[in-house]
Write a protein that holds these residues in place. Structure first.
Motif, PDB file in Angstrom:
ATOM      1  N   GLY A  20       0.845  -1.169   0.000  1.00 51.96           N
ATOM      2  CA  GLY A  20       0.000   0.000   0.000  1.00 51.96           C
ATOM      3  C   GLY A  20       0.886   1.225   0.000  1.00 51.96           C
ATOM      4  N   HIS A  21       0.277   2.403  -0.031  1.00 56.81           N
ATOM      5  CA  HIS A  21       1.080   3.627  -0.109  1.00 56.81           C
ATOM      6  C   HIS A  21       1.995   3.723   1.100  1.00 56.81           C
ATOM      7  N   GLY A  22       3.300   3.786   0.839  1.00 52.66           N
ATOM      8  CA  GLY A  22       4.275   3.932   1.904  1.00 52.66           C
ATOM      9  C   GLY A  22       4.741   2.628   2.515  1.00 52.66           C
ATOM     10  N   GLN A  23       4.065   1.510   2.235  1.00 52.73           N
ATOM     11  CA  GLN A  23       4.482   0.234   2.784  1.00 52.73           C
ATOM     12  C   GLN A  23       5.547  -0.392   1.892  1.00 52.73           C
ATOM     13  N   LEU A  24       6.176  -1.453   2.387  1.00 51.89           N
ATOM     14  CA  LEU A  24       7.270  -2.095   1.669  1.00 51.89           C
ATOM     15  C   LEU A  24       6.915  -3.520   1.307  1.00 51.89           C
ATOM     16  N   LEU A  25       7.413  -3.968   0.141  1.00 51.48           N
ATOM     17  CA  LEU A  25       7.365  -5.387  -0.187  1.00 51.48           C
ATOM     18  C   LEU A  25       8.292  -6.147   0.759  1.00 51.48           C
ATOM     19  N   GLY A  26       7.934  -7.378   1.060  1.00 44.23           N
ATOM     20  CA  GLY A  26       8.844  -8.244   1.784  1.00 44.23           C
ATOM     21  C   GLY A  26       9.956  -8.711   0.865  1.00 44.23           C
ATOM     22  N   PRO A  27      11.058  -9.220   1.433  1.00 47.54           N
ATOM     23  CA  PRO A  27      12.202  -9.641   0.610  1.00 47.54           C
ATOM     24  C   PRO A  27      11.823 -10.689  -0.437  1.00 47.54           C
ATOM     25  N   ALA A  28      11.014 -11.689  -0.066  1.00 50.71           N
ATOM     26  CA  ALA A  28      10.631 -12.723  -1.024  1.00 50.71           C
ATOM     27  C   ALA A  28       9.728 -12.154  -2.110  1.00 50.71           C
ATOM     28  N   GLN A  29       8.809 -11.252  -1.743  1.00 51.78           N
ATOM     29  CA  GLN A  29       7.946 -10.620  -2.737  1.00 51.78           C
ATOM     30  C   GLN A  29       8.765  -9.785  -3.719  1.00 51.78           C
ATOM     31  N   ARG A  30       9.713  -9.012  -3.182  1.00 50.20           N
ATOM     32  CA  ARG A  30      10.540  -8.170  -4.066  1.00 50.20           C
ATOM     33  C   ARG A  30      11.340  -9.040  -5.034  1.00 50.20           C
ATOM     34  N   ARG A  31      11.867 -10.152  -4.543  1.00 48.50           N
ATOM     35  CA  ARG A  31      12.611 -11.070  -5.409  1.00 48.50           C
ATOM     36  C   ARG A  31      11.691 -11.645  -6.483  1.00 48.50           C
ATOM     37  N   ASP A  32      10.454 -12.026  -6.115  1.00 47.50           N
ATOM     38  CA  ASP A  32       9.518 -12.575  -7.099  1.00 47.50           C
ATOM     39  C   ASP A  32       9.085 -11.522  -8.105  1.00 47.50           C
ATOM     40  N   TRP A  33       8.862 -10.294  -7.637  1.00 47.27           N
ATOM     41  CA  TRP A  33       8.538  -9.211  -8.570  1.00 47.27           C
ATOM     42  C   TRP A  33       9.682  -9.028  -9.568  1.00 47.27           C
ATOM     43  N   LEU A  34      10.912  -9.072  -9.081  1.00 43.21           N
ATOM     44  CA  LEU A  34      12.067  -8.893  -9.959  1.00 43.21           C
ATOM     45  C   LEU A  34      12.139 -10.023 -10.981  1.00 43.21           C
ATOM     46  N   ARG A  35      11.942 -11.248 -10.553  1.00 47.18           N
ATOM     47  CA  ARG A  35      11.969 -12.375 -11.483  1.00 47.18           C
ATOM     48  C   ARG A  35      10.872 -12.235 -12.538  1.00 47.18           C
ATOM     49  N   LEU A  36       9.690 -11.796 -12.118  1.00 45.43           N
ATOM     50  CA  LEU A  36       8.572 -11.704 -13.056  1.00 45.43           C
ATOM     51  C   LEU A  36       8.787 -10.598 -14.083  1.00 45.43           C
ATOM     52  N   ILE A  37       9.222  -9.412 -13.659  1.00 49.18           N
ATOM     53  CA  ILE A  37       9.387  -8.318 -14.621  1.00 49.18           C
ATOM     54  C   ILE A  37      10.605  -8.543 -15.511  1.00 49.18           C
ATOM     55  N   ARG A  38      11.557  -9.376 -15.084  1.00 51.17           N
ATOM     56  CA  ARG A  38      12.709  -9.689 -15.928  1.00 51.17           C
ATOM     57  C   ARG A  38      12.439 -10.897 -16.833  1.00 51.17           C
ATOM     58  N   THR A  39      11.249 -11.477 -16.752  1.00 49.62           N
ATOM     59  CA  THR A  39      10.905 -12.616 -17.601  1.00 49.62           C
ATOM     60  C   THR A  39      10.700 -12.164 -19.044  1.00 49.62           C
ATOM     61  N   GLU A  40      11.151 -12.977 -19.969  1.00 51.24           N
ATOM     62  CA  GLU A  40      10.988 -12.696 -21.397  1.00 51.24           C
ATOM     63  C   GLU A  40       9.524 -12.459 -21.733  1.00 51.24           C
ATOM     64  N   ASN A  41       9.256 -11.422 -22.520  1.00 53.34           N
ATOM     65  CA  ASN A  41       7.921 -11.044 -22.985  1.00 53.34           C
ATOM     66  C   ASN A  41       7.014 -10.486 -21.895  1.00 53.34           C
ATOM     67  N   VAL A  42       7.546 -10.203 -20.725  1.00 58.05           N
ATOM     68  CA  VAL A  42       6.744  -9.591 -19.665  1.00 58.05           C
ATOM     69  C   VAL A  42       7.164  -8.125 -19.520  1.00 58.05           C
ATOM     70  N   GLY A  43       6.278  -7.228 -19.933  1.00 59.42           N
ATOM     71  CA  GLY A  43       6.481  -5.803 -19.723  1.00 59.42           C
ATOM     72  C   GLY A  43       5.591  -5.319 -18.593  1.00 59.42           C
ATOM     73  N   PRO A  44       5.588  -4.011 -18.321  1.00 64.19           N
ATOM     74  CA  PRO A  44       4.794  -3.497 -17.204  1.00 64.19           C
ATOM     75  C   PRO A  44       3.306  -3.829 -17.288  1.00 64.19           C
ATOM     76  N   ARG A  45       2.707  -3.735 -18.477  1.00 59.35           N
ATOM     77  CA  ARG A  45       1.269  -4.024 -18.582  1.00 59.35           C
ATOM     78  C   ARG A  45       0.998  -5.512 -18.388  1.00 59.35           C
ATOM     79  N   THR A  46       1.850  -6.349 -18.963  1.00 60.85           N
ATOM     80  CA  THR A  46       1.696  -7.793 -18.783  1.00 60.85           C
ATOM     81  C   THR A  46       1.917  -8.178 -17.327  1.00 60.85           C
ATOM     82  N   PHE A  47       2.894  -7.551 -16.693  1.00 64.21           N
ATOM     83  CA  PHE A  47       3.145  -7.789 -15.273  1.00 64.21           C
ATOM     84  C   PHE A  47       1.886  -7.518 -14.462  1.00 64.21           C
ATOM     85  N   ARG A  48       1.266  -6.355 -14.713  1.00 64.42           N
ATOM     86  CA  ARG A  48       0.066  -5.997 -13.945  1.00 64.42           C
ATOM     87  C   ARG A  48      -1.049  -6.999 -14.193  1.00 64.42           C
ATOM     88  N   ALA A  49      -1.234  -7.404 -15.453  1.00 65.95           N
ATOM     89  CA  ALA A  49      -2.291  -8.364 -15.750  1.00 65.95           C
ATOM     90  C   ALA A  49      -2.031  -9.700 -15.056  1.00 65.95           C
TER      91      ALA A  49
END
Length: 388
Positions: A20-49
């Motif tokens: 939420g606004h001002g809150q932080l991702l946990g370490p595992a969530q941040r790592r998973d977000w990084l893996r997902l956005i660095r995945t081939e064919n995944v851009g910001p809109r695809t990430f959100r979907a």
């Protein structure tokens, strides 16, 4: 060039998972977000979907192979391993940088309102400058002495009025804007990763910006910038700002790309007039003819942007794609065929696919994700899709 009223609110973060606004991702969530956005064919809109569809990055990562296979891809898209993601996070720490997630306190609020906002930003510098209202200043790399002098005066005056100056760290106008706003706060946007600063002759300036303000990038930390990465950088410059001032620009230049992106994002566009005899003024004079606000002093910018600065960021940008239930709905073969049959090279609104196919929004989103991960879909923005 006054922006029109945006068609609807943009989200601060994907549904289902995220701070939420001002809150932080946990370490595992941040790592998973990084893996997902660095995945081939995944851009910001695809990430959100994907996040909205599967309730989080972990669920989305698990679903990637089957989605790509149903979209017609034989091999799953490349996804960084846990070790690779942790190595990139460690590389950030070694240079005093960090990954800031969409929805976290230091994520620029104007940028967060865009439907293609990067889920993660690499940031080195002071988070405080990223939380203040920004104005973009861009222009020619081969800037004239008069153009650089005016840029410096404009940047100093805007900075003194409390605005953070954001630009692309390039030669010429960009450099003059950064140098003049160091004391008040400036943000530089990289086309490549944070360990690949460009251009080389601006290394000293880039270091000053990182120390006194902030430098940011959406690219992997060691990414070498390519020509096609600079328009992506320009989109972040205009996306962070509430308005963009073009000081000098030829009729075909990257600065005009930034102005076009600013208009598409619902930002104000300003231009500094120049001599008709100087080709570096051709683009700015053309912008003024098309309705850009003419600028001869900082007051011209402040008069327009002061009311905008008081609006909540969600009133600045366009709408998110249609929301879908967090529980994935698997479409049948007939439904999949109807949805794909409605697609072509001309961008189509997702709402129209739902209406014309007779399928649910969730079924349409699943098929779009399948095509996307197979490399067959283009998402030009504002809730539209097309086949490649």
């Amino acid at each position: 060039m006054a922006r029109g009223k945006p068609p609807g609110p943009g989200p601060a973060a994907p549904e289902g998972e995220g701070p939420g606004h001002g809150q932080l991702l946990g370490p595992a969530q941040r790592r998973d977000w990084l893996r997902l956005i660095r995945t081939e064919n995944v851009g910001p809109r695809t990430f959100r979907a994907l996040i909205n569809q599967y309730g989080g990055a972990a669920g989305a990562l698990e679903a990637l192979p089957s989605l790509a296979r149903r979209g017609g891809r034989l091999m799953p898209p490349h996804t960084p391993t846990i070790a690779e993601a942790e190595a990139e996070m460690a590389a950030h720490a070694r240079i005093g940088a960090r990954l800031v997630a969409l929805g976290e306190r230091d994520y620029p609020s104007a940028l967060a309102a865009l439907d293609d906002a990067p889920p993660l930003l690499s940031v080195r510098g002071r988070g405080e400058v990223l939380r203040r209202p920004m104005v973009g200043i861009v222009g020619a790399r081969n800037a004239s002495a008069a153009g650089r002098t005016f840029t410096a005066r404009l940047a100093r005056d805007l900075s003194a009025a409390g605005w953070v100056v954001v630009s692309g760290l390039a030669r010429g106008i960009d450099a003059a804007a950064h140098e003049a706003s160091l004391e008040g706060g400036t943000v530089g946007v990289f086309a490549g990763g944070l360990t690949r600063p460009y251009p080389p002759e601006n290394l000293a300036l880039i270091e000053k910006v990182a120390q006194d303000g902030a430098v940011v990038s959406e690219m992997p930390i060691a990414w070498e910038p390519r020509a096609r990465d600079f328009p992506r950088r320009n989109r972040l410059v205009s996306g962070m700002a509430l308005g963009v001032v073009v000081v000098e620009a030829a009729e075909r230049s990257g600065s005009l790309i930034t102005a076009r992106l600013a208009l598409e994002q619902g930002r104000e566009v300003f231009a500094v007039p120049g001599s008709p005899l100087d080709p570096r003024a051709g683009g700015t004079n053309a912008l003024i003819k098309r309705g850009a606000t003419l600028v001869t002093q900082a007051a011209d910018v402040l008069e327009v942007l002061a009311p905008v600065a008081g609006r909540p960021p969600e009133d600045i940008a366009g709408p998110e794609e249609p929301p879908v239930p967090p529980e994935p709905a698997q479409p049948g073969d007939d439904a999949r065929a109807r949805i794909i049959g409605l697609l072509g090279p001309v961008p189509t609104f997702i709402d129209d696919l739902v209406r014309l196919s007779g399928c649910s929004a969730a079924e349409v989103q699943i098929v779009l994700l399948e095509l996307d991960l197979a490399g067959r879909l283009d998402r030009p923005g504002t809730g539209r899709v097309a086949l490649k």
